[in-house]
Design a protein around this motif. Structure first.
Motif, short mmCIF file in Angstrom:
data_model
loop_
_atom_site.label_atom_id
_atom_site.label_comp_id
_atom_site.label_asym_id
_atom_site.label_seq_id
_atom_site.Cartn_x
_atom_site.Cartn_y
_atom_site.Cartn_z
N GLY A 20 0.78 -1.23 0.00
CA GLY A 20 0.00 0.00 0.00
C GLY A 20 0.82 1.28 0.00
N VAL A 21 0.10 2.41 -0.09
CA VAL A 21 0.72 3.73 -0.16
C VAL A 21 -0.18 4.75 0.51
N VAL A 22 0.44 5.76 1.08
CA VAL A 22 -0.27 6.96 1.55
C VAL A 22 0.51 8.15 1.00
N PHE A 23 -0.17 9.01 0.26
CA PHE A 23 0.49 10.17 -0.34
C PHE A 23 -0.14 11.45 0.19
N SER A 24 0.66 12.49 0.34
CA SER A 24 0.13 13.81 0.68
C SER A 24 1.12 14.87 0.22
N TYR A 25 0.62 16.08 0.07
CA TYR A 25 1.51 17.21 -0.22
C TYR A 25 0.97 18.44 0.49
N SER A 26 1.87 19.33 0.84
CA SER A 26 1.49 20.57 1.51
C SER A 26 2.28 21.72 0.91
N VAL A 27 1.64 22.89 0.86
CA VAL A 27 2.24 24.08 0.25
C VAL A 27 2.18 25.22 1.27
N GLY A 28 3.32 25.85 1.50
CA GLY A 28 3.38 26.97 2.43
C GLY A 28 3.09 28.29 1.75
N ASP A 29 3.13 29.36 2.53
CA ASP A 29 2.93 30.70 2.00
C ASP A 29 4.12 31.12 1.15
N PHE A 30 3.89 32.11 0.30
CA PHE A 30 4.90 32.52 -0.66
C PHE A 30 6.17 33.01 0.03
N GLY A 34 9.76 31.17 -4.09
CA GLY A 34 8.56 30.52 -4.60
C GLY A 34 7.73 29.98 -3.46
N TYR A 35 6.76 29.12 -3.80
CA TYR A 35 5.93 28.50 -2.79
C TYR A 35 6.61 27.23 -2.28
N PRO A 36 6.94 27.14 -1.00
CA PRO A 36 7.58 25.92 -0.48
C PRO A 36 6.58 24.77 -0.46
N ALA A 37 6.91 23.70 -1.16
CA ALA A 37 6.02 22.54 -1.26
C ALA A 37 6.76 21.29 -0.82
N THR A 38 6.07 20.45 -0.07
CA THR A 38 6.64 19.19 0.39
C THR A 38 5.71 18.05 -0.01
N ARG A 122 -5.23 29.36 -5.58
CA ARG A 122 -6.63 29.39 -5.18
C ARG A 122 -7.05 30.80 -4.81
N SER A 123 -8.20 31.24 -5.33
CA SER A 123 -8.64 32.60 -5.05
C SER A 123 -9.07 32.80 -3.60
N ASP A 124 -9.45 31.72 -2.92
CA ASP A 124 -9.93 31.89 -1.55
C ASP A 124 -8.82 31.97 -0.52
N ILE A 125 -7.65 31.37 -0.81
CA ILE A 125 -6.55 31.41 0.15
C ILE A 125 -5.30 32.08 -0.42
N ASN A 126 -5.37 32.48 -1.71
CA ASN A 126 -4.27 33.20 -2.37
C ASN A 126 -2.96 32.42 -2.36
N LYS A 127 -3.04 31.11 -2.53
CA LYS A 127 -1.86 30.27 -2.72
C LYS A 127 -2.34 28.92 -3.25
N PRO A 128 -1.43 28.05 -3.65
CA PRO A 128 -1.84 26.73 -4.14
C PRO A 128 -2.44 25.86 -3.04
N ASN A 129 -3.13 24.85 -3.47
CA ASN A 129 -3.82 23.93 -2.58
C ASN A 129 -2.84 22.99 -1.86
N SER A 130 -3.21 22.58 -0.66
CA SER A 130 -2.56 21.47 0.03
C SER A 130 -3.54 20.32 0.13
N SER A 131 -3.05 19.11 0.02
CA SER A 131 -3.94 17.95 0.00
C SER A 131 -4.39 17.57 1.40
N PRO A 132 -5.41 16.70 1.50
CA PRO A 132 -5.73 16.12 2.81
C PRO A 132 -4.53 15.36 3.36
N GLN A 133 -4.47 15.28 4.69
CA GLN A 133 -3.36 14.63 5.37
C GLN A 133 -3.92 13.49 6.22
#
Length: 483
Positions: A20-30, A34-38, A122-133
Motif C-alpha cells: 500500500g501507499v499513503v500520499f500527501s503534499y502541503s504548500v506553504g505561503d509565498f 517561490g511557494y515551499p512545497a513538500t 486558489r482565489s480563496d486562500i491566495n496560494k496553491p492547494n494542500s492535499s488532505p493529510q
C-alpha cells in the motif's frame, strides 16, 4: 550493478509484495524563492529493501528516504519526501505505478493509483492547494467473529472538507473493493462479524478528496483561470493498505485477547502540541489478560522512534523540524498481542501532533511580476510520469479581480464593470488595489468583524463588483477581498 542484481534475486526468492501507499503534499505561503512545497510518499512492501529497489535500484543514499516502521518478515513502511520551491503553478494528474499486490482475497494483482495535485493559485486562500493529510499502518487485522470500526484521522491544511471513498476506474487497474469492509464519506471503515470462509487478506484502495465548500477561481502560471465548482474535488490522493480477517478469537472483549488501551494512552483524535526542535514523547499502554502484548506498530511523520519498557508499555518520540511547523501531523498506532500462535491487534488509534507555527512569509507577486517559468515539483521519482496538462481558460469575457490584501481604510481604484468589445478590451486580470471606504463607527474589530465586513461588502457591490465577492476582515484591520 552486482549488489542490485543480488538484491533482486533475494527479493524474488522471498516473494516480495506491495502493501500500500499513503500520499500527501502541503504548500506553504509565498517565499522569495517561490511557494515551499513538500510531498510525502509512504510506500509499504514486504521488506524495506524492496522499497529501495523499486525507487532507486537499491541505492537511495542520495535521496530523502526514511524507514518508518516494520514488522519483520511481514511488511515495511518507508517514506520518501521531497521539498522544493514551486515557481510555476499548474495541475498534475500523476499516475502511481508500484508492483504486484501481496496476495489478497479480492483478486487485485497489479497496484496502481492516481494523484490529482492542484498547484494553481486558489482565489480563496491566495496560494496553491494542500492535499488532505492522513496515514495508515500497512496491515490492519481483526478476528472474523469480532466487530471493528477503523476511523481514519484526516485533516486539511486549508480547512477544506475531506471525504473518503473506494477507488474506481481509472484510479486503479482492478478496483474490486473488499467485500467485508465498508467505507463512509467521513472516512470510517466498518467490519462486521463474518464467516470463516471470508478469512484472509484484502487489498484496500481508497481515495481522499478535499472540497472547498464554495466556488473558487484557480489561476495557473500563465494567468489562465478556471472556475472550480464547490462540488468538484480540488485534489485526490490515494490511501492503500491491507486488511486481514484472521481466524475467530476465543473472545472479542477488549483486554482479554484483543489488547485494550490504558491511561495515559491518548484518545483517538487528541491534539498534542510541541515546538520545532523540541522532542515530544507519547506514552502508549495496553493490556491483554489472555495474551502477551508484544509490540507497538505505528505510522506517522519521519523521525518517529519507538521503545518499550516492559510488556504492554511503549512510547513514541518525535522531534519536529522547521518544515513541520504549523502542520497537523498524523501519528497512528496499534498494539499487537500473541497467544498460542495467533496474533491479535488493538483498535486503530491516531493523534494529531502540531509543532509551532509556519515561517514568516512575504506577499506573493502580482500578474505584472510573474515567477520564473520553471517547475521542479515532483520530477525525480522514477516510478512516476508527469503528463502535460492544458490550462482551462476562465469561461467569461470579463476577468474578475484576483485576491489581494490591502490596508484599511484607504482609497479606491476599481476595475471596469462592463464588458468591452474583444478588439478594444485591455488584457486582464484586473485588481482591487484599495478600498474607497471610510467608516466611522463605535463597532469593535474584535467583536463586530462580521458586521463591518458586511458593510464593506455592500458598498463594494454598489460600486459594481460581483455579488459573489467574499471578504475577510483580518485581525490587524486588513480587508482580504476575493471575487
Amino acid at each position: 550493478m552486482l549488489p542490485s542484481v543480488l538484491l533482486l534475486l533475494l527479493l524474488s526468492g522471498a516473494e516480495a509484495a506491495y502493501f500500500g501507499v499513503v500520499f500527501s503534499y502541503s504548500v506553504g505561503d509565498f517565499q522569495p524563492a517561490g511557494y515551499p512545497a513538500t510531498t510525502n510518499f509512504k510506500v509499504s512492501f514486504s521488506s524495506c529493501e524492496e522499497f529501495d529497489l523499486w525507487l532507486c535500484n537499491g541505492n537511495c543514499s542520495m535521496l530523502s528516504v526514511y524507514p518508518l516502521d516494520e514488522r519483520g518478515g511481514e511488511w515495511c513502511q518507508t517514506a520518501y519526501t521531497e521539498s522544493v520551491a514551486v515557481t510555476f503553478l499548474s495541475t498534475l494528474d500523476t499516475p502511481f505505478d508500484a508492483t504486484n499486490w501481496t496476495e489478497n482475497r479480492n483478486g487485485i494483482e497489479l497496484s496502481a493509483a492516481t494523484m490529482l495535485i492542484e498547484m494553481r493559485n486558489r482565489s480563496d486562500i491566495n496560494k496553491p492547494n494542500s492535499s488532505p493529510q492522513t496515514t495508515i499502518i500497512p496491515l490492519l487485522r481483526v478476528p472474523s467473529n469480532c466487530q471493528r470500526n477503523i476511523n481514519l484521522l484526516v485533516s486539511d491544511p486549508d480547512g477544506d472538507d475531506v471525504r473518503c471513498r473506494y477507488a474506481a476506474d481509472p484510479e486503479c487497474i482492478t478496483c474490486t473493493p473488499p467485500s467485508v469492509l465498508s467505507v463512509s464519506p467521513s472516512c470510517s471503515l466498518s467490519f462486521s462479524p463474518t464467516n470463516s470462509s471470508d478469512e484472509g487478506p484484502y487489498a484496500v484502495q481508497m481515495v481522499l478528496e478535499d472540497f472547498t465548500g464554495q466556488n473558487i477561481i484557480l489561476t495557473n502560471g500563465n494567468n489562465s483561470q478556471e472556475v472550480k465548482p464547490q462540488n468538484d474535488a480540488i485534489s485526490k490522493i490515494p490511501v492503500q493498505f491491507v486488511f486481514k480477517v484472521d481466524p475467530a478469537a476465543p473472545s472479542c472483549t477488549a483486554g482479554e485477547y484483543l489488547p485494550r488501551f490504558l491511561p495515559p494512552t491518548p484518545e483517538h483524535g487528541d491534539q498534542i502540541h510541541t515546538n520545532v526542535n523540541q522532542a515530544v514523547e507519547i506514552s502508549v499502554r495496553a493490556e491483554a489478560t489472555q495474551a502477551e502484548t508484544t509490540e507497538l506498530l505505528f505510522s506517522g511523520p519521519t523521525g518517529v522512534t519507538k521503545s518499550s519498557s516492559g510488556s504492554g508499555n511503549f512510547s513514541l518520540t518525535w522531534t519536529p523540524s522547521a518544515g513541520d511547523g504549523g502542520l497537523n501531523q498524523t501519528l497512528c498506532f496499534v498494539v499487537q498481542a500473541n497467544s498460542s500462535g495467533s496474533v491479535y491487534q488493538s483498535d486503530f488509534r491516531c493523534v494529531f501532533v502540531t509543532a509551532g507555527s509556519s515561517p514568516t512569509t512575504v506577499s506573493p507577486p502580482t500578474a505584472a511580476t510573474p515567477l520564473p517559468t520553471t517547475f521542479t515539483f515532483m520530477t525525480i521519482l522514477p516510478p512516476f510520469t508527469t503528463p502535460q496538462t492544458t490550462p482551462t481558460p476562465f469561461p467569461t469575457t470579463t476577468t474578475p479581480p484576483q485576491t489581494t490584501t490591502t490596508p484599511f481604510p484607504t482609497t479606491t481604484t476599481l476595475p471596469p464593470t462592463t464588458n468591452q468589445p474583444a478588439a478594444t478590451s485591455a488584457a486582464g486580470p484586473y485588481y482591487v488595489l484599495a478600498l474607497n471606504v471610510k467608516i466611522s463607527t463605535s463597532l469593535s474589530l474584535e467583536t463586530d468583524s462580521a458586521t463591518i465586513t458586511n458593510l464593506i461588502k455592500d458598498e463594494l457591490e454598489r460600486q459594481g463588483l460581483p455579488p459573489d465577492l467574499t471578504l475577510k476582515l483580518l485581525s490587524d484591520g486588513v480587508v482580504k477581498a476575493t471575487a
